[in-house]
Design a protein around this motif. Structure first.
Motif, short mmCIF file in Angstrom:
data_model
loop_
_atom_site.label_atom_id
_atom_site.label_comp_id
_atom_site.label_asym_id
_atom_site.label_seq_id
_atom_site.Cartn_x
_atom_site.Cartn_y
_atom_site.Cartn_z
N HIS A 183 0.83 -1.20 0.00
CA HIS A 183 0.00 0.00 0.00
C HIS A 183 0.86 1.24 0.00
O HIS A 183 1.94 1.26 0.60
N PRO A 184 0.38 2.32 -0.64
CA PRO A 184 1.17 3.56 -0.67
C PRO A 184 1.27 4.16 0.73
O PRO A 184 0.34 4.06 1.54
N ALA A 185 2.44 4.73 1.04
CA ALA A 185 2.66 5.37 2.34
C ALA A 185 3.30 6.72 2.10
O ALA A 185 3.94 6.94 1.07
N PRO A 186 3.11 7.66 3.06
CA PRO A 186 3.67 9.00 2.89
C PRO A 186 5.19 8.99 2.72
O PRO A 186 5.74 9.80 1.97
N SER A 187 5.88 8.11 3.42
CA SER A 187 7.33 8.05 3.23
C SER A 187 7.80 6.62 3.47
O SER A 187 7.06 5.82 4.06
N ALA A 188 9.04 6.33 3.05
CA ALA A 188 9.55 4.96 3.16
C ALA A 188 9.63 4.49 4.62
O ALA A 188 9.19 3.38 4.93
N PRO A 189 10.21 5.31 5.54
CA PRO A 189 10.27 4.84 6.93
C PRO A 189 8.89 4.53 7.51
O PRO A 189 8.71 3.55 8.24
N VAL A 190 7.89 5.36 7.16
CA VAL A 190 6.53 5.11 7.64
C VAL A 190 6.03 3.77 7.10
O VAL A 190 5.43 2.97 7.82
N ALA A 191 6.32 3.52 5.83
CA ALA A 191 5.87 2.28 5.20
C ALA A 191 6.47 1.08 5.91
O ALA A 191 5.77 0.10 6.22
N VAL A 192 7.79 1.14 6.19
CA VAL A 192 8.46 -0.01 6.81
C VAL A 192 7.96 -0.20 8.24
O VAL A 192 7.66 -1.32 8.66
N ALA A 193 7.83 0.92 8.98
CA ALA A 193 7.31 0.82 10.35
C ALA A 193 5.91 0.22 10.34
O ALA A 193 5.57 -0.64 11.15
N GLY A 194 5.09 0.68 9.38
CA GLY A 194 3.74 0.14 9.27
C GLY A 194 3.76 -1.34 8.96
O GLY A 194 2.95 -2.11 9.48
N ALA A 195 4.72 -1.76 8.11
CA ALA A 195 4.82 -3.17 7.74
C ALA A 195 5.16 -4.02 8.96
O ALA A 195 4.57 -5.08 9.18
N LEU A 196 6.11 -3.52 9.78
CA LEU A 196 6.49 -4.28 10.97
C LEU A 196 5.30 -4.37 11.92
O LEU A 196 5.03 -5.43 12.50
N ALA A 197 4.59 -3.23 12.08
CA ALA A 197 3.43 -3.23 12.97
C ALA A 197 2.38 -4.22 12.46
O ALA A 197 1.79 -4.98 13.25
N ALA A 198 2.14 -4.22 11.15
CA ALA A 198 1.15 -5.13 10.59
C ALA A 198 1.55 -6.58 10.84
O ALA A 198 0.70 -7.44 11.12
#
Lengths: 340, 326
Positions: A95-110
């Motif tokens: 899924h699109p995320a505002p920035s790469a770090p947010v995307a990775v953090a979101g992935a780990l949380a998921a």
């Protein structure tokens, strides 16, 4: 010499004798095999980085299993929880995320959430459905594995042709950054260290750890003190599943950068062996996980060097745990009552 | 589907179920004595490797089956001795052995990968093989398949119609009571582990010498041990019901491929993992049939009462529990 020292000596002897016999049976020179394992694991910075990369999921899974063992549950479903964590991370990274770090953090949380949910499901089957957690977990492992295959060959298939090589790789900005000296993600190692510290604190210094032990030792007495065995079991499962899910998410974000069919690499099951060998205590877990990781990485080059199969690492890992169980049981049987 | 195809399909189901029946009925015997041998998935593979290797080197398929049975018995004996005599967790030992035996099989079997070797030759039963329909389904197989069919009534007779079987079931339900009646629970559990292990080993050889001939990594028998463990639960620890489960599983495997063509929207993985959710569902049903609410509800309805009682298979009460030392 103390009893314990004799026990460790005997265990080591049994282990070396068994492994050497297996090597001789396979027609491999034992000394060369041991040397090759050591060189393969620690021979260069690159190798060491790979050992650390394997150490991370093993440590995370073993830490998580301490919660469930503490309350007396055999969370064999840890393997499926790793897989679901990987699925969660992949889903988030798509899924699109505002920035790469947010995307990775979101992935780990998921990953954490999905791993915990999968474990919670096994816990609910145990507490509400009366289904033994071993069989519930095992069943859910196979369901998770089937789910991964379905995703890779179905909705998430590589543009063009679906294959066993997995989904299309994510763009490099979504990869966990690696260290300058080797292909290991420092963030992943740091998270595993944090998990060890948090587990130590939670189990030894908080009410959560106390409650888990109380229910594990005597569910009926704990219930009399107002502790709900069911609620604590679900908590232990969710905590363990969350750490296993994190391990799976890190495999996607930090190692393979995509979802592959063998995404868990059996690290969940291996984590069970680590926890067992550690005697269900936290302190030895990081060291044993390092030893197991070194064996795994050290055995990769065996087929090339000695033309033997890389499954030697699994034989040694299993033999260590078995030798400890047998020698421990034998020594406990011979010991008079009351001696440790 | 015409008659010809149906008999071919049923014959494939009967043949494919053979190794699973060996393993699941073997585990049933072990579990009826209260011992759980969780090592099946690994010991089947180790048996498959040892059986193939022995058959290859001696040129005798019988030697292969003997070697596989010996391997299965030794692994089961390790579970029993550490679990019963050394007081370790049966689940822990069995689980470690699952992984260790699998890796040992891959390691030692490496030189045998994709080597052509002997396999069991077909042996149609004279006279019976020519019967219309039944002949093809039941009597045009090999000795392994006939043995798997014969094993089910034999196991039933042993467990339910002999003194030994009575002792086994008594130990599985109430070891202390069995002890009081002069039966040594440890010896019974060890014996049942070895008998079950022999059959699990034979299941391995049935794979590598008959159903999926040859050795390799993967061999093709991976996961079958877990299936067998699931089938024991599905069949409520009764050899006949366990065998029914094995045939249903084999049917699922055989029809999976043509069914996939008929229902392209259902992913293949559904057929492969279907036995596992079914196992969980069965365990849940067993639990439900014992709840009071269900009892009250079924009390007024004759059909429901019968259904609940048919489902109310319970696990041997002492299953997996350590024997207390007295």
């Amino acid at each position: 010499m103390t009893r314990a020292a004799v026990r460790y000596g005997v265990t080591a002897l049994v282990l070396v004798a068994f492994t050497t016999a297996v090597l001789l049976l396979a027609g491999a020179p034992p000394w060369d095999a041991y040397r090759s394992l050591a060189v393969g694991a620690f021979g260069s910075w690159g190798r060491l980085a790979r050992v650390l990369t394997v150490w991370v999921p093993l440590t995370l899974c073993a830490c998580g299993l301490l919660y469930t063992f503490r309350i007396g549950l055999w969370n064999i479903g840890v393997e499926g929880q790793v897989v679901m964590g990987a699925i969660g991370a992949t889903w988030a990274l798509r899924h699109p995320a505002p920035s790469a770090p947010v995307a990775v953090a979101g992935a780990l949380a998921a990953g954490v959430v999905l791993g915990a949910a999968w474990a919670y499901a096994a816990g609910l089957l145990k507490t509400r459905g009366g289904v033994n957690e071993i069989f519930a977990g095992l069943g859910l492992n196979f369901v998770a594995q089937g789910f991964v295959l379905w995703l890779i060959f179905g909705p998430w298939k590589r543009p063009g042709v679906a294959s066993m090589s997995g989904t299309a790789p994510f763009p490099p900005e979504l990869w966990l950054p690696t260290a300058s000296w080797g292909r290991v993600a420092p963030v992943a190692v740091a998270l595993a260290v944090v998990a060890v510290a948090a587990t130590a604190a939670l189990l030894a210094r908080t009410r959560v750890g106390l409650h888990l032990s109380a229910v594990g030792r005597n569910p009926r007495a704990a219930a009399l003190f107002g502790l709900s065995p069911a609620r604590n079991m679900l908590l232990a499962m969710a905590l363990g599943g969350g750490l296993a899910g994190l391990a799976g998410a890190l495999q996607v974000a930090g190692v393979y950068h995509r979802l592959i069919p063998a995404i868990s690499s059996g690290y969940g099951y291996l984590g069970l062996l680590v926890a067992m060998l550690a005697g269900y205590r936290l302190a030895p877990v990081p060291v044993i996980a390092l030893f197991f990781a070194a064996l795994n990485v050290g055995s990769i080059q065996l087929p090339l060097v000695l033309e033997v199969d890389s499954s030697l690492s699994g034989v040694i890992q299993g033999a260590v745990v078995l030798a400890v169980l047998v020698v421990h049981g034998w020594s406990a049987r011979r010991a008079p009552e009351g001696t440790p | 589907m015409n008659g010809m195809e149906l008999t071919t399909l049923l014959a494939a189901v009967v043949a494919g179920a053979a190794p699973v029946i060996f393993a699941a009925v073997g585990e049933t015997v072990t579990e009826r004595a209260g011992l759980i041998n969780l090592s099946l998935d690994g010991s089947i593979l180790l048996g498959a490797m040892a059986g193939f290797a022995a058959a290859l080197y001696t040129g005798s398929v019988a030697a292969g089956f003997a070697a596989a049975a010996a391997v299965g018995a030794v692994v089961a004996a390790v579970v029993a001795v550490t679990g019963v005599y050394l007081g370790q967790s049966q689940v822990a030992v069995g689980f470690v052995l699952t992984l260790t035996c699998r890796d040992l099989a891959y390691f030692l079997g490496n030189p045998l990968s994709r080597v052509p070797g002997p396999q069991v030759s077909p042996l149609p039963v004279p006279g019976l093989a020519d019967l219309p329909g039944v002949g093809e389904v039941l009597f045009r197989h090999n000795l392994v398949v006939y043995a798997s069919i014969a094993l089910v009534p034999v196991a039933w007779l042993l467990l339910y119609r002999t003194r030994w079987g009575l002792a086994v079931r008594a130990v599985g339900e109430h070891p202390a009571a069995a002890y009081a009646r002069g039966v040594d629970p440890r010896r019974v559990q060890l014996a049942c582990a070895v008998v079950g292990g022999l059959l699990v080993g034979l299941a391995g050889a049935a794979f590598s010498l008959a159903v999926k001939p040859g050795w390799g990594r993967p061999q093709g028998a991976e996961g079958m041990g877990w299936i067998a463990l699931a089938l024991v639960i599905f069949g409520g620890w009764h050899p006949a019901k366990v065998a029914v489960g094995a045939y249903l599983f084999s049917l699922l495997q055989v029809v999976g491929i043509p069914l996939q063509a008929l229902l392209p929207s259902v992913p293949t993985q559904v057929f492969q993992v279907a036995p596992f959710p079914l196992m969980i569902f069965t365990l849940w049903l067993i639990h439900l049939t014992r709840s009071e609410a269900v009892e009250r509800w079924a009390g007024d309805r004759a059909w429901a009462w019968r259904l609940v009682h048919a489902l109310r298979a319970s696990a041997p009460r002492a299953l997996g529990k350590p024997l207390s030392r007295e």
